[in-house]
Design a protein around this motif. Structure first.
Motif, PDB file in Angstrom:
ATOM      1  N   TRP A  24       0.907  -1.092   0.064  1.00  0.00           N
ATOM      2  CA  TRP A  24      -0.029   0.021   0.114  1.00  0.00           C
ATOM      3  C   TRP A  24       0.741   1.261  -0.011  1.00  0.00           C
ATOM      4  O   TRP A  24       0.510   2.234  -0.728  1.00  0.00           O
ATOM      5  N   PHE A  56      -8.609   0.187 -10.779  1.00  0.00           N
ATOM      6  CA  PHE A  56      -9.398  -0.614  -9.759  1.00  0.00           C
ATOM      7  C   PHE A  56     -10.489  -1.508 -10.628  1.00  0.00           C
ATOM      8  O   PHE A  56     -11.100  -2.648  -9.927  1.00  0.00           O
ATOM      9  N   THR A  92     -14.219   3.383  -3.435  1.00  0.00           N
ATOM     10  CA  THR A  92     -13.456   3.618  -4.610  1.00  0.00           C
ATOM     11  C   THR A  92     -13.662   4.848  -5.330  1.00  0.00           C
ATOM     12  O   THR A  92     -12.836   5.595  -5.677  1.00  0.00           O
ATOM     13  N   TYR A  96     -10.815   7.629  -4.499  1.00  0.00           N
ATOM     14  CA  TYR A  96      -9.887   7.829  -5.527  1.00  0.00           C
ATOM     15  C   TYR A  96     -10.025   9.085  -6.620  1.00  0.00           C
ATOM     16  O   TYR A  96      -9.035   9.358  -7.265  1.00  0.00           O
ATOM     17  N   MET A 202     -14.529  -2.743  -5.979  1.00  0.00           N
ATOM     18  CA  MET A 202     -13.616  -2.081  -6.711  1.00  0.00           C
ATOM     19  C   MET A 202     -14.074  -2.068  -8.251  1.00  0.00           C
ATOM     20  O   MET A 202     -13.594  -1.131  -8.876  1.00  0.00           O
ATOM     21  N   SER A 239      -3.268  -3.655  -4.985  1.00  0.00           N
ATOM     22  CA  SER A 239      -4.643  -3.460  -4.146  1.00  0.00           C
ATOM     23  C   SER A 239      -5.223  -4.680  -3.993  1.00  0.00           C
ATOM     24  O   SER A 239      -5.780  -4.837  -2.708  1.00  0.00           O
TER      25      SER A 239
END
Length: 312
Positions: A24, A56, A92, A96, A202, A239
């Motif tokens: 991460w 993702f 997500t 992001y 995701m 991820s």
């Protein structure tokens, strides 16, 4: 050695936690390097969103493919899908969306430090959503110390040769949505398989980000060669692999016994940004990093003591 034995072993548990947090932490410089290599500039917002969408969507597909290989059944309950979509919107899409734009303006080291505030936002969100998860004085102290680390950057930024501006504000907003998404994911996991929850959220979030980015830029507006593809695949794998390691740790150990390792994420992010991006480790950065780590440790030591008293 069985999975349970490894993840509960005195050596296996910290090794797995180190692996997850290292993965991460490496995301910060890798995204910055990807921007440089693919010639994505800070003003190219939709290209950044599109790149996040690719990551993702691929990460979600990796986890869902793992479920098929491991013969983990997919949840067909419409209620679960609706809850997962809600988690995806915050964990997500919102997180992001702001993260990838903010990171294009901020340095990797400062971004790594700000990422440590997710734990504190998670506590604050839980305080207002759950009556049985209120902030105690010690938890409040941990949150205060953690946010003091951000205040140090803000107050000393210009005199130290770096600024606290638009990108850093977007990153803080991103961490708020990350904390909110984590709390919602925990609530949803009570009646959803954790693999399915994470993989689907995701994937759904990635598709949304892809759609938003591609609507303005087309499906492939940036330079994509073998190195760029390798970076993208690595970011997707980190991820999914980071989640897998952490999920197994949480499955076989108490939350409090592993949650303090989260303090390693900003630490690894700062170190790797310094090495890979050649960013200078100014004393102000180190002070801020220490405050964030101390705040995380204080918060999680309180959880550990609380859990130990319950089990006594």
């Amino acid at each position: 050695m069985t999975a349970q034995r490894f993840f509960t072993h005195p050596a296996g548990r910290p090794l797995a936690a180190l692996g997850a947090t290292l993965l991460w932490g490496s995301a910060f410089p890798l995204i910055k390097l990807s921007y440089q290599h693919m010639d994505i500039h800070r003003d190219e917002t939709f290209e950044q969103i599109l790149f996040a969408g690719y990551r993702f969507t691929l990460a979600g597909l990796i986890i869902l493919a793992m479920m098929i290989l491991m013969r983990i059944p997919f949840d067909r309950n419409p209620r679960s899908w609706a809850g997962i979509a809600k988690v995806s919107a915050f964990q997500t899409v919102c997180q992001y969306l702001f993260f990838y734009i903010g990171l294009s303006y901020a340095t990797g080291t400062i971004s790594s430090i700000i990422a440590g505030t997710t734990s504190f936002f998670q506590l604050l969100v839980a305080h207002f959503l759950y009556r049985n998860d209120r902030l105690t004085p010690m938890r409040g102290l941990g949150v205060f110390v953690g946010f003091a680390g951000i205040a140090v950057i803000w107050l000393q930024g210009e005199s130290s040769g770096f600024s606290f501006g638009f990108g850093e504000i977007l990153l803080i907003v991103s961490m708020f949505f990350g904390g909110l998404g984590n709390v919602l994911a925990k609530k949803e996991s009570a009646h959803s398989n954790i693999f399915f929850l994470t993989g689907l959220q995701m994937f759904l979030g990635g598709v949304v980000l892809l759609s938003v980015g591609a609507f303005q830029t087309g499906i492939l507006p940036f330079h994509m060669d073998g190195q760029a593809i390798a970076m993208l695949i690595y970011l997707a794998i980190l991820s999914s692999a980071g989640f897998l390691l952490w999920n197994l740790l949480m499955k076989y150990n108490s939350v409090s016994s592993v949650s303090m390792y989260l303090a390693l994420i900003p630490l690894f992010g700062v170190i790797l940004s310094s090495i890979l991006l050649h960013e200078r480790l100014h004393p102000t950065i180190l002070v801020s990093l220490c405050l964030i780590i101390v705040g995380i440790v204080i918060v999680n030591r309180v959880r550990l003591r609380k859990e130990s008293s319950k089990n006594a």
